[in-house]
Design an enzyme around this catalytic site. Structure first.
Site, PDB file in Angstrom:
ATOM      1  N   ASP A 171     -18.423 -67.273 -47.995  1.00 28.58           N
ATOM      2  CA  ASP A 171     -19.074 -66.521 -46.931  1.00 28.58           C
ATOM      3  C   ASP A 171     -18.285 -66.713 -45.641  1.00 28.58           C
ATOM      4  O   ASP A 171     -17.642 -67.746 -45.450  1.00 28.58           O
ATOM      5  CB  ASP A 171     -20.508 -67.009 -46.731  1.00 28.58           C
ATOM      6  CG  ASP A 171     -21.431 -66.632 -47.875  1.00 28.58           C
ATOM      7  OD1 ASP A 171     -21.183 -65.599 -48.526  1.00 28.58           O
ATOM      8  OD2 ASP A 171     -22.412 -67.360 -48.115  1.00 28.58           O
ATOM      9  N   ASP A 224     -22.535 -59.030 -49.555  1.00 31.10           N
ATOM     10  CA  ASP A 224     -23.916 -59.044 -49.067  1.00 31.10           C
ATOM     11  C   ASP A 224     -24.215 -57.801 -48.234  1.00 31.10           C
ATOM     12  O   ASP A 224     -25.298 -57.217 -48.330  1.00 31.10           O
ATOM     13  CB  ASP A 224     -24.176 -60.301 -48.233  1.00 31.10           C
ATOM     14  CG  ASP A 224     -23.948 -61.583 -49.004  1.00 31.10           C
ATOM     15  OD1 ASP A 224     -24.113 -61.582 -50.238  1.00 31.10           O
ATOM     16  OD2 ASP A 224     -23.590 -62.598 -48.362  1.00 31.10           O
TER      17      ASP A 224
END
Length: 178
Positions: A124, A138
């Site tokens: 991430d 995402d």
């Protein structure tokens, strides 16, 4: 599979492939350039870049069961491929394709990223304030859900308009028959 169905399936596959390519290349760049210990602000404190490795799902839920999340990712990917093949509208194909690409992007990390095969941590790098850190997969998942919701809303509006049009067209005929 009809020609239109094949076209919608191709659209879903192209959307999914684009998401996977962008997701994996942006994660590779993040691994090269970013740090876990320093945040680079983009929009003040609202959005920044910071490297993180998530063993769990959204908001690190299930971080102790990464292998289970991998199995769920494989199952979700299979179901999304079936949904893409059955898409009845172009909007639905795009939405399912975005979700499929997001699921596949994070599944690739779960399968091949450290610490081990099938238990990898998702890379991430998009830091949303102090709330959470995510990635392009995402974003695609969220965008896909919004596209599907928009497609459903449009379909409902068309159905309502058609139903109202049918009702007004038949109403005078019912009164004449009395």
């Amino acid at each position: 599979m009809s020609r239109n169905q094949a076209r919608r399936f191709a659209i879903a596959c192209i959307a999914a492939a684009a998401v996977v390519m962008i997701d994996q290349s942006s994660k590779a760049a993040a691994l090269t350039v970013l740090s876990e210990y320093q945040r680079i602000p983009l929009l003040g404190d609202l959005l920044g870049l910071q490297l993180a490795f998530n063993p769990g799902a959204l908001l690190s839920l299930g971080s102790g069961a990464t292998w289970l999340l991998t199995l769920l990712g494989v199952a979700a990917t299979a179901m999304l491929i079936v949904a893409a093949a059955r898409a009845r509208t172009t909007g639905w194909a795009v939405g399912v394709g975005l979700i499929l690409g997001g699921a596949m992007g994070n599944l690739i990390d779960r399968l091949f990223a450290p610490p081990a095969f099938g238990r990898g941590h998702v890379t991430d790098f998009l830091a949303y304030g102090n709330w959470f850190i995510g990635n392009f997969a995402d974003v695609a998942l969220g965008a896909g859900v919004m596209v599907l919701a928009g497609s459903l809303w449009i379909r409902r509006q068309r159905t309502r308009t058609t139903a109202e049009g049918d009702h007004t067209a038949t109403a005078p005929m019912l009164e004449v028959g009395r």
